[in-house]
Motif scaffolding. Structure first.
Motif, PDB file in Angstrom:
ATOM      1  N   ASP A   8       0.690  -1.227   0.005  1.00  9.67           N
ATOM      2  CA  ASP A   8       0.172   0.135  -0.043  1.00  9.67           C
ATOM      3  C   ASP A   8       0.889   1.313  -0.048  1.00  9.67           C
ATOM      4  O   ASP A   8       1.745   1.486   0.949  1.00  9.67           O
ATOM      5  N   ARG A   9       0.677   1.975  -1.103  1.00 10.93           N
ATOM      6  CA  ARG A   9       1.792   3.356  -1.329  1.00 10.93           C
ATOM      7  C   ARG A   9       0.823   4.339  -1.437  1.00 10.93           C
ATOM      8  O   ARG A   9       1.298   5.290  -1.719  1.00 10.93           O
ATOM      9  N   GLY A  10      -0.236   4.167  -0.641  1.00  5.31           N
ATOM     10  CA  GLY A  10      -1.170   5.466  -0.380  1.00  5.31           C
ATOM     11  C   GLY A  10      -1.759   6.135  -1.503  1.00  5.31           C
ATOM     12  O   GLY A  10      -1.883   7.075  -2.043  1.00  5.31           O
ATOM     13  N   CYS A  54      -5.049   5.853  -4.206  1.00  6.06           N
ATOM     14  CA  CYS A  54      -6.492   5.666  -4.267  1.00  6.06           C
ATOM     15  C   CYS A  54      -6.995   5.943  -5.895  1.00  6.06           C
ATOM     16  O   CYS A  54      -6.158   6.439  -6.708  1.00  6.06           O
ATOM     17  N   ARG A  83     -10.603  10.448   0.605  1.00  5.48           N
ATOM     18  CA  ARG A  83      -9.432   9.805   0.179  1.00  5.48           C
ATOM     19  C   ARG A  83      -8.630   9.039   1.276  1.00  5.48           C
ATOM     20  O   ARG A  83      -7.791   8.130   1.181  1.00  5.48           O
ATOM     21  N   GLY A 117      -6.744   9.672   3.600  1.00  5.81           N
ATOM     22  CA  GLY A 117      -5.224   9.713   3.849  1.00  5.81           C
ATOM     23  C   GLY A 117      -4.238   9.236   2.752  1.00  5.81           C
ATOM     24  O   GLY A 117      -3.102   9.599   2.681  1.00  5.81           O
ATOM     25  N   ASN A 118      -5.040   8.709   1.559  1.00  4.95           N
ATOM     26  CA  ASN A 118      -4.231   8.530   0.491  1.00  4.95           C
ATOM     27  C   ASN A 118      -3.895   9.923  -0.340  1.00  4.95           C
ATOM     28  O   ASN A 118      -4.728  10.505  -0.608  1.00  4.95           O
ATOM     29  N   ASP A 119      -2.548   9.878  -0.515  1.00  4.54           N
ATOM     30  CA  ASP A 119      -2.108  11.139  -1.228  1.00  4.54           C
ATOM     31  C   ASP A 119      -1.888  11.164  -2.653  1.00  4.54           C
ATOM     32  O   ASP A 119      -1.784  12.234  -3.342  1.00  4.54           O
ATOM     33  N   ASN A 176      -0.521  14.132  -7.126  1.00  6.75           N
ATOM     34  CA  ASN A 176       0.292  13.668  -5.738  1.00  6.75           C
ATOM     35  C   ASN A 176       0.102  15.058  -5.021  1.00  6.75           C
ATOM     36  O   ASN A 176       0.696  16.150  -5.138  1.00  6.75           O
ATOM     37  N   LYS A 185       0.903  15.379  -1.734  1.00  4.21           N
ATOM     38  CA  LYS A 185       2.150  15.698  -0.986  1.00  4.21           C
ATOM     39  C   LYS A 185       2.851  16.978  -1.724  1.00  4.21           C
ATOM     40  O   LYS A 185       3.574  17.786  -0.937  1.00  4.21           O
TER      41      LYS A 185
END
Length: 226
Positions: free
Chosen positions: A71-73, A75, A115, A117-119, A137, A139
């Motif tokens: 899981d790399r964040g 979605c 989302r 927390g998925n960035d 992205n 972030k």
């Protein structure tokens, strides 16, 4: 996904298969129908439909949830809710709709709220008979643009949709983020013909899911076997 294809290979022209999309996949409950034409496109390696692209998103989502992919964040955005109005299938009694960009921007902003927390958000998009991919992205407030035709710069409607969605999200959520996105026309393999775009988009999404968004900065998006 292979099981779905094999099981549905025997659909008649009149039959269809309903697939339920889990809430967390797109941030809302939804479903879709796969019919014979969808599977013929896969088996004959011709232009893919939105239903097939969505099926592949379901496949990647399940692999992440089952920890078959780290899981790399990441979605996903439902491609059907950001289609241009003239790309959607007509309804028996169509109702007046907002302008496409406003409607689609609202849908993307809603996805950002949900989302969890998925960035990294993968947004497959079809501006008309062609699939391409945007990778947002949060972030770094960067949006990567991957187009296997590479005949033009960033699609202007898609840019407006995502830029507007970011402004709406920042305004309504009070998020401490820069509103103006940095757009990067990412290097990626070029399709050899005129019908392979959907397969390339699926491959791009697979590599990002497996390797992370960093491969876009390093120009390492390749095209191996699915």
């Amino acid at each position: 996904m292979s099981a779905i294809l094999v099981d549905s290979a025997f659909l008649s022209k009149e039959d269809s298969r309903r697939l339920e999309c889990k809430y967390d996949l797109f941030g809302h409950d939804s479903y879709m129908y796969l019919n014979c034409d969808d599977f013929e496109a896969v088996f004959t390696f011709t232009e893919l439909t939105g239903a097939v692209i969505t099926s592949y998103l379901m496949f990647l989502y399940e692999q992440i949830k089952k920890e078959q992919i780290h899981d790399r964040g990441i979605c996903f955005m439902n491609p059907s809710v950001i289609l241009r109005a003239d790309q959607r299938k007509p309804k028996p009694k169509p109702k007046p709709k907002p302008k496409h960009i406003e409607d689609a921007s609202r849908a993307v902003a809603d996805r950002l709220y949900k989302r969890k927390g998925n960035d990294i958000i993968l947004l497959p998009y079809n501006p008309g008979n062609h699939w391409l991919l945007a990778v947002l992205n949060l972030k770094t407030t960067t949006c990567y643009y991957l187009d296997s035709l590479r005949l033009r710069s960033v699609d202007e409607q898609l840019r407006q949709i995502i830029d507007t969605a970011m402004a709406v999200y920042a305004s309504e959520s009070g998020a401490n983020i820069r509103v103006k996105l940095v757009w990067i026309n990412a290097r990626c393999p070029r399709q050899p013909g005129g019908t392979e775009c959907g397969y390339y988009v699926m491959k791009f999404m697979k590599e990002i899911a497996h390797e992370g968004v960093e491969i876009l900065d390093n120009d390492n998006v390749s095209l191996g076997i699915f």
